[in-house]
Write a protein that holds these residues in place. Structure first.
Motif, PDB file in Angstrom:
ATOM      1  N   ARG A 124      69.540  44.435 141.561  1.00 21.11           N
ATOM      2  CA  ARG A 124      70.462  45.544 141.794  1.00 21.11           C
ATOM      3  C   ARG A 124      71.708  44.984 142.474  1.00 21.11           C
ATOM      4  N   LEU A 125      72.853  45.238 141.837  1.00 25.49           N
ATOM      5  CA  LEU A 125      74.109  44.714 142.349  1.00 25.49           C
ATOM      6  C   LEU A 125      75.200  45.735 142.065  1.00 25.49           C
ATOM      7  N   GLY A 126      75.843  46.210 143.121  1.00 34.47           N
ATOM      8  CA  GLY A 126      76.917  47.167 142.959  1.00 34.47           C
ATOM      9  C   GLY A 126      76.492  48.444 142.255  1.00 34.47           C
ATOM     10  N   GLY A 127      75.279  48.890 142.505  1.00 34.63           N
ATOM     11  CA  GLY A 127      74.780  50.103 141.889  1.00 34.63           C
ATOM     12  C   GLY A 127      74.291  49.931 140.458  1.00 34.63           C
ATOM     13  N   GLN A 128      74.300  48.703 139.960  1.00 37.76           N
ATOM     14  CA  GLN A 128      73.832  48.438 138.608  1.00 37.76           C
ATOM     15  C   GLN A 128      72.561  47.608 138.651  1.00 37.76           C
ATOM     16  N   GLU A 129      71.716  47.791 137.641  1.00 41.49           N
ATOM     17  CA  GLU A 129      70.551  46.936 137.461  1.00 41.49           C
ATOM     18  C   GLU A 129      70.881  45.879 136.421  1.00 41.49           C
ATOM     19  N   LEU A 130      70.699  44.631 136.795  1.00 44.02           N
ATOM     20  CA  LEU A 130      70.981  43.512 135.905  1.00 44.02           C
ATOM     21  C   LEU A 130      69.704  42.726 135.692  1.00 44.02           C
ATOM     22  N   ALA A 131      69.409  42.402 134.446  1.00 43.50           N
ATOM     23  CA  ALA A 131      68.199  41.637 134.127  1.00 43.50           C
ATOM     24  C   ALA A 131      68.465  40.151 134.331  1.00 43.50           C
ATOM     25  N   GLU A 132      67.511  39.489 134.974  1.00 44.90           N
ATOM     26  CA  GLU A 132      67.555  38.040 135.147  1.00 44.90           C
ATOM     27  C   GLU A 132      66.357  37.418 134.447  1.00 44.90           C
ATOM     28  N   VAL A 133      66.552  36.210 133.929  1.00 43.32           N
ATOM     29  CA  VAL A 133      65.467  35.445 133.327  1.00 43.32           C
ATOM     30  C   VAL A 133      65.346  34.117 134.064  1.00 43.32           C
ATOM     31  N   ALA A 134      64.145  33.559 134.028  1.00 42.92           N
ATOM     32  CA  ALA A 134      63.882  32.298 134.715  1.00 42.92           C
ATOM     33  C   ALA A 134      63.879  31.143 133.725  1.00 42.92           C
ATOM     34  N   LEU A 135      64.334  30.004 134.218  1.00 41.80           N
ATOM     35  CA  LEU A 135      64.220  28.745 133.496  1.00 41.80           C
ATOM     36  C   LEU A 135      63.572  27.749 134.449  1.00 41.80           C
ATOM     37  N   VAL A 136      62.783  26.831 133.903  1.00 44.05           N
ATOM     38  CA  VAL A 136      62.062  25.870 134.726  1.00 44.05           C
ATOM     39  C   VAL A 136      62.254  24.469 134.156  1.00 44.05           C
ATOM     40  N   ARG A 137      62.159  23.492 135.060  1.00 48.74           N
ATOM     41  CA  ARG A 137      62.336  22.087 134.673  1.00 48.74           C
ATOM     42  C   ARG A 137      61.446  21.207 135.524  1.00 48.74           C
ATOM     43  N   ASN A 138      60.920  20.185 134.919  1.00 54.07           N
ATOM     44  CA  ASN A 138      60.189  19.160 135.661  1.00 54.07           C
ATOM     45  C   ASN A 138      61.228  18.324 136.405  1.00 54.07           C
ATOM     46  N   ALA A 139      61.126  18.270 137.719  1.00 58.84           N
ATOM     47  CA  ALA A 139      62.130  17.568 138.531  1.00 58.84           C
ATOM     48  C   ALA A 139      62.134  16.064 138.260  1.00 58.84           C
ATOM     49  N   ALA A 140      61.031  15.531 137.761  1.00 59.70           N
ATOM     50  CA  ALA A 140      60.943  14.092 137.558  1.00 59.70           C
ATOM     51  C   ALA A 140      61.592  13.615 136.248  1.00 59.70           C
ATOM     52  N   LEU A 141      62.001  14.554 135.392  1.00 53.48           N
ATOM     53  CA  LEU A 141      62.662  14.153 134.150  1.00 53.48           C
ATOM     54  C   LEU A 141      63.962  13.424 134.458  1.00 53.48           C
ATOM     55  N   PRO A 142      64.376  12.538 133.567  1.00 55.73           N
ATOM     56  CA  PRO A 142      65.662  11.870 133.769  1.00 55.73           C
ATOM     57  C   PRO A 142      66.800  12.867 133.870  1.00 55.73           C
ATOM     58  N   THR A 143      67.860  12.501 134.579  1.00 55.24           N
ATOM     59  CA  THR A 143      68.968  13.427 134.785  1.00 55.24           C
ATOM     60  C   THR A 143      70.138  13.168 133.841  1.00 55.24           C
ATOM     61  N   ALA A 144      69.927  12.394 132.782  1.00 57.30           N
ATOM     62  CA  ALA A 144      70.974  12.213 131.787  1.00 57.30           C
ATOM     63  C   ALA A 144      70.935  13.400 130.842  1.00 57.30           C
ATOM     64  N   PHE A 145      72.021  14.135 130.794  1.00 51.01           N
ATOM     65  CA  PHE A 145      72.075  15.357 130.002  1.00 51.01           C
ATOM     66  C   PHE A 145      72.919  15.133 128.774  1.00 51.01           C
ATOM     67  N   GLY A 146      72.823  16.090 127.870  1.00 46.89           N
ATOM     68  CA  GLY A 146      73.654  16.012 126.681  1.00 46.89           C
ATOM     69  C   GLY A 146      74.013  17.372 126.152  1.00 46.89           C
ATOM     70  N   GLY A 147      75.240  17.538 125.802  1.00 47.15           N
ATOM     71  CA  GLY A 147      75.682  18.732 125.108  1.00 47.15           C
ATOM     72  C   GLY A 147      76.047  19.903 125.977  1.00 47.15           C
ATOM     73  N   GLY A 148      76.034  19.791 127.330  1.00 48.28           N
ATOM     74  CA  GLY A 148      76.317  20.958 128.148  1.00 48.28           C
ATOM     75  C   GLY A 148      77.684  21.114 128.481  1.00 48.28           C
TER      76      GLY A 148
END
Length: 93
Positions: free
Chosen positions: A69-93
């Motif tokens: 709830r923010l400013g009188g509105q309901e906003l839907a949130e979704v979760a994302l998860v990641r293994n912290a031990a994965l390499p931190t080299a990213f691509g395409g973001g």
């Protein structure tokens, strides 16, 4: 487990590696502290942010959602998860 609350980057700096640099530093600190799992919550309508986190190795968890709830509105949130031990080299973001 640990949660990254948010990463904000000015639209002028999008697609210039700023978000990836921030995420890389955050994940390095998380790994250093010994956390195994990293969570982030994103507004469901923010497809650009969801794509960014996916490019950083986060996986959408469609069964994990909540209403904010923010400013009188309901906003839907979704979760994302990641293994912290994965390499931190990213691509395409």
């Amino acid at each position: 487990e640990v949660e990254i609350w948010t990463i904000y980057v000015s639209p002028r700096s999008w697609r210039r590696g700023v978000g990836e640099a921030l995420m890389s530093d955050a994940l390095a600190a998380i790994q250093h502290e010994g956390f195994a799992t990293v969570w982030v919550w994103v507004l469901q309508a923010n497809t650009q942010a969801i794509s960014f986190y996916a490019s950083c190795g986060f996986v959408l968890q469609p069964d994990r959602c909540r209403l904010l709830r923010l400013g009188g509105q309901e906003l839907a949130e979704v979760a994302l998860v990641r293994n912290a031990a994965l390499p931190t080299a990213f691509g395409g973001g």
